[in-house]
Structure formats: C-alpha cells, structure tokens
Design a protein around this motif. Structure first.
Motif, short mmCIF file in Angstrom:
data_model
loop_
_atom_site.label_atom_id
_atom_site.label_comp_id
_atom_site.label_asym_id
_atom_site.label_seq_id
_atom_site.Cartn_x
_atom_site.Cartn_y
_atom_site.Cartn_z
N CYS A 50 0.86 -1.19 0.00
CA CYS A 50 0.00 0.00 0.00
C CYS A 50 0.89 1.23 0.00
O CYS A 50 2.12 1.14 0.13
CB CYS A 50 -0.95 0.01 1.20
SG CYS A 50 -0.13 0.29 2.80
N LEU A 87 -0.74 6.87 2.73
CA LEU A 87 -1.77 6.84 3.77
C LEU A 87 -2.22 8.25 4.15
O LEU A 87 -3.37 8.46 4.51
CB LEU A 87 -1.24 6.12 5.02
CG LEU A 87 -0.55 4.77 4.81
CD1 LEU A 87 -0.12 4.18 6.15
CD2 LEU A 87 -1.46 3.80 4.06
N LEU A 101 -1.88 10.01 6.78
CA LEU A 101 -2.51 10.08 8.10
C LEU A 101 -2.32 11.48 8.70
O LEU A 101 -1.24 12.06 8.63
CB LEU A 101 -1.91 9.02 9.02
CG LEU A 101 -2.08 7.58 8.54
CD1 LEU A 101 -1.36 6.61 9.48
CD2 LEU A 101 -3.55 7.20 8.40
N PHE A 161 -9.03 9.09 6.79
CA PHE A 161 -7.73 8.49 6.48
C PHE A 161 -7.36 7.41 7.49
O PHE A 161 -6.78 6.38 7.11
CB PHE A 161 -6.66 9.58 6.41
CG PHE A 161 -6.87 10.53 5.26
CD1 PHE A 161 -6.31 10.27 4.02
CD2 PHE A 161 -7.66 11.66 5.40
CE1 PHE A 161 -6.52 11.12 2.94
CE2 PHE A 161 -7.89 12.52 4.34
CZ PHE A 161 -7.32 12.24 3.10
N PHE A 206 -7.13 3.28 6.69
CA PHE A 206 -5.98 2.48 7.11
C PHE A 206 -6.43 1.34 8.03
O PHE A 206 -5.93 0.21 7.94
CB PHE A 206 -4.95 3.36 7.81
CG PHE A 206 -3.67 2.65 8.15
CD1 PHE A 206 -3.05 1.80 7.24
CD2 PHE A 206 -3.08 2.84 9.39
CE1 PHE A 206 -1.86 1.15 7.55
CE2 PHE A 206 -1.89 2.19 9.72
CZ PHE A 206 -1.28 1.35 8.80
N ILE A 229 5.03 -0.42 2.57
CA ILE A 229 4.35 0.88 2.52
C ILE A 229 5.28 1.83 1.76
O ILE A 229 6.35 2.20 2.24
CB ILE A 229 4.04 1.42 3.92
CG1 ILE A 229 3.23 0.40 4.71
CG2 ILE A 229 3.28 2.75 3.82
CD1 ILE A 229 2.90 0.81 6.13
N ILE A 232 3.37 8.00 4.72
CA ILE A 232 2.57 7.50 5.85
C ILE A 232 1.84 8.66 6.48
O ILE A 232 0.64 8.59 6.76
CB ILE A 232 3.48 6.78 6.87
CG1 ILE A 232 3.95 5.44 6.30
CG2 ILE A 232 2.73 6.57 8.19
CD1 ILE A 232 4.91 4.68 7.19
N THR A 235 -1.97 6.54 14.94
CA THR A 235 -1.07 5.85 14.03
C THR A 235 -0.40 4.67 14.72
O THR A 235 -0.35 3.55 14.18
CB THR A 235 0.01 6.81 13.49
OG1 THR A 235 -0.64 7.89 12.80
CG2 THR A 235 0.96 6.10 12.55
N SER A 274 -3.54 5.53 -3.29
CA SER A 274 -3.84 5.84 -1.89
C SER A 274 -5.04 5.02 -1.40
O SER A 274 -5.82 4.50 -2.20
CB SER A 274 -4.13 7.33 -1.73
OG SER A 274 -5.22 7.72 -2.57
N LEU A 275 -5.17 4.92 -0.08
CA LEU A 275 -6.31 4.21 0.51
C LEU A 275 -7.53 5.10 0.63
O LEU A 275 -8.65 4.61 0.81
CB LEU A 275 -5.93 3.67 1.89
CG LEU A 275 -4.79 2.64 1.93
CD1 LEU A 275 -4.50 2.24 3.38
CD2 LEU A 275 -5.14 1.41 1.10
#
Length: 388
Positions: free
Chosen positions: A6, A9, A11, A29, A33, A50, A54, A68, A216-217
């Motif tokens: 992935c 993220l 975050l 976000f 995740f 990853i 992040i 996180t 991206s997620l």
C-alpha cells in the motif's frame, strides 16, 4: 512469500471546510488504514510494504501519533515477517533533525528507509530468497537513482524495489516521477517494483507488469484524482501473481452540469442535485461550463448542493476567463493580476494559493535560493497534481 503493498496513507491530513467536514475527512484516512489492517488480518501476509507518505505532514500532533501507533501495532501483529516502509515526499524530514517514522522504527513496528547518496548499498535487506531495495523518495534524482540501482541487480535473483514514484507523462507534472524508459531497465531484473506518489492504481508494462503503484487508501486530492477505486496489492513472489484488493472509502461523485437558462440557473442546479439522491455523506465534484461572461456565484451553488445531501461540493468552472481577447481588458491590470488571470485558465483547483506560491517562486528563483525554491515548487505541484 505473500506481500501486501500500500502507499500514501496521508494520516493526519486536514482539509479546509466547515467543522463537520474537516473532522469527518480527518477520520477518513485513519478509517481507511484501519480497513486495510482488517484485510491484512484476514490475509496474514509475510511482508507488508508501505511505499511512502505514511503521514501527510512532517510535523504531527499527539492525536495523530496515538492513532497511528495503535493501528500500526495491530498491523505488526498480523504480518508474519516484516513491515518495510520508505519515506515519501510528504513525510520527508530533511529539514527536521528527526522523523516520526524513526519513532515507529524504535518501537520495533517497522523498518524505515530514506533516500541518501549511498542508498544502493545501505538500503537493502534480504528476507528468505528475496532481496529488498527500499530506495525512498529521490525527487528530481529519480532517473539517476534508479539507473544506478538497475546496474546493481542480479537478474538470477528475486529482487523487489520500493520507491516513492509513479510514471511520468501526459499532463502529470509532479516532481519525482519516473519515465518508462528507466523502468524498462528493470525488465528481467526485478520481479516487483513497489511505487507510490500517484494516488491511483497503476501497472507497467501492460503485459506481465512488474511496476505497481497501489494508489492511496483514501482520496487526498479529491478534486483531481482520476480513479474512484482505492485499495492495495497482494503479490506472490513464487508465482508472480498479483491482485488489486479494493477497500471502502469516502464516496466521491463526479458530474458535469450545464444550464439552459442562466436566469433560472439555481433552480436547474438544485433539481440536478436532488436527482442524485445524496445521503449527506458523498462529496460532489461538479465540472461546469459557463456561457459567455455569465457570473456564477459558486458559493450559492455549493450551499444548494449541501442543503440537498452533499457532504461537500467542489465546483470546477471551465472557460470562465478569456485572456488576450481585448487589449483594453488588461491594460490597467498589474503583472500579478495578469498572472492570476492566466492561472485561472489552467483549470487549477486552488487558485488563490497557487497564485501566491507562483509569486513567491519567482522571488526565490531571483534570489537563487535553490533549496527553498525546490521545496515550495514540490509543494505547489503536489496540491494541484492529477493524483498526488
């Protein structure tokens, strides 16, 4: 060996808007995740890769770190061997003494790698029969870095490269993208190149791909990202089979709207939105062409959409200004105003910020402040890139 890959993220990302929208998007976000972590729990892979970004910013607050760390500990418990992460351009810490990614590494949650001049020697680990080369984010040095690495790889071994990059070309002007001619150097040398930076799923070449961008997620640049699919990649190092696994994310609806009667524009727009049957959770991205010199009150249209079920609405105006049609129209404008009018024709989502950055970039260039220029240039293109 089973690998999940992935990237991006982001975050801790904070968007602009009303309080409800800002808070929901902040949580989105982490939710995306967490959904990925749940999928990993089912798959029980050997390795998790990853491929950068992040965090959304280099500096984070305690809430971001707490959330996180909690999610990464769950991820660590469900990956058999190792979590391998690289630094992306968003969490690049070259101007800081330390990176929060180092903290996660100190907690024995993951192994993190950064791009440096000795990366082809230092950024390496072997797990079972696979060589991993986590490059990091080379930025403008991408072609040189990957060319150097390609010369090192033994084609008789299983090699996996991890680099925060996507494929250059077309209208994408993001820094740090790689050309296909460089990727061609890895044919028969790498079984898998794990990419990032671009937020939509991508593979190369078309037949028997070995370069993969998971995307991206969650939507980071929701106005401009091409694909509505979000997820990660599952790869088998023995069979070389791969699968893109989708996950749930914030729903985006992209539509084109045109009006027939300008005097009745708002009623036409309201009926258009009502027919979408929104549930207060969707984000609307509306492309709208304007006839002649009609003035469109974008704020009014956004309010109409949000009263009729849109969580947030972005209206992208096409052809709103014509530059150069009349000398009289621009005769009293300052250079900055002319530049802003020109930028308006480029279909950029954040005109005000881009215009301010454009002026600042000129100053930095004139002052020969290379480091500050490159950092702001990178940031400016990220905000307005198609997929970053």
């Amino acid at each position: 060996m089973k690998i999940v890959h992935c990237s991006d993220l982001h975050l801790g990302k904070r968007v602009s808007g009303n309080k409800d929208y800002v808070n929901k998007r902040y949580r989105d976000f982490f939710i995306a995740f967490a959904t990925f972590v749940d999928k990993v729990r089912e798959l029980k892979p050997d390795i998790c890769i990853i491929a950068g970004d992040i965090f959304d910013k280099k500096e984070i607050n305690p809430d971001i770190l707490s959330k996180t760390e909690y999610l990464f500990k769950q991820l660590r418990d469900n990956v058999k061997k190792e979590i391998i992460a690289i630094e992306g351009n968003h969490d690049n810490a070259r101007i800081l003494e330390e990176s929060w990614l180092e903290y996660l590494q100190e907690q024995n949650i993951l192994k993190v790698f950064y791009y440096n001049k000795d990366f082809e020697e230092k950024n390496y680990l072997k797990i079972d029969d696979v060589n991993f080369y986590p490059v990091g984010y080379p930025g403008f040095m991408i072609d040189e870095a990957l060319t150097k690495l390609s010369e090192k790889l033994n084609p008789n071994e299983k090699n996996i490269v991890i680099v925060h990059t996507g494929i250059s070309g077309g209208t994408n002007t993001l820094p740090g993208l790689v050309s296909t001619s460089i990727l061609d150097l890895f044919k028969d040398k790498a079984i898998y190149i794990a990419g990032g930076h671009i937020h939509s799923f991508t593979t190369y070449p078309k037949e028997k791909p070995y370069f993969f961008v998971s995307g991206s997620l969650e939507f980071s640049n929701i106005q401009n990202e091409k694909s509505d699919k979000k997820g990660f990649i599952l790869f088998d190092t023995d069979t070389l089979d791969y699968e893109f696994i989708e996950i749930k994310h914030r729903k985006r609806i992209k539509k084109d709207f045109s009006y027939t009667n300008f005097s009745d524009l708002e009623n036409e727009f309201e009926n258009f939105v009502k027919n979408l049957n929104l549930t207060d959770e969707e984000i609307l991205v509306i492309s709208m062409s304007v006839n002649n010199n009609d003035y469109i009150n974008i704020e009014n249209l956004e309010n109409i959409a949000e009263k009729n079920g849109a969580l947030k609405t972005y209206i992208l105006i096409k052809n709103i200004l014509n530059i150069g049609d009349s000398d009289e129209s621009s005769s009293d404008l300052s250079i900055e105003e002319i530049e802003k009018n020109l930028i308006n024709t480029w279909n950029i989502s954040e005109i005000e910020n881009f215009s301010k950055n454009f002026i600042r970039l000129k100053e930095l260039f004139s002052n020969n402040d290379k480091d500050s220029f490159l950092e702001l240039f990178d940031k400016t293109l990220e905000v307005n890139g198609d997929d970053n």
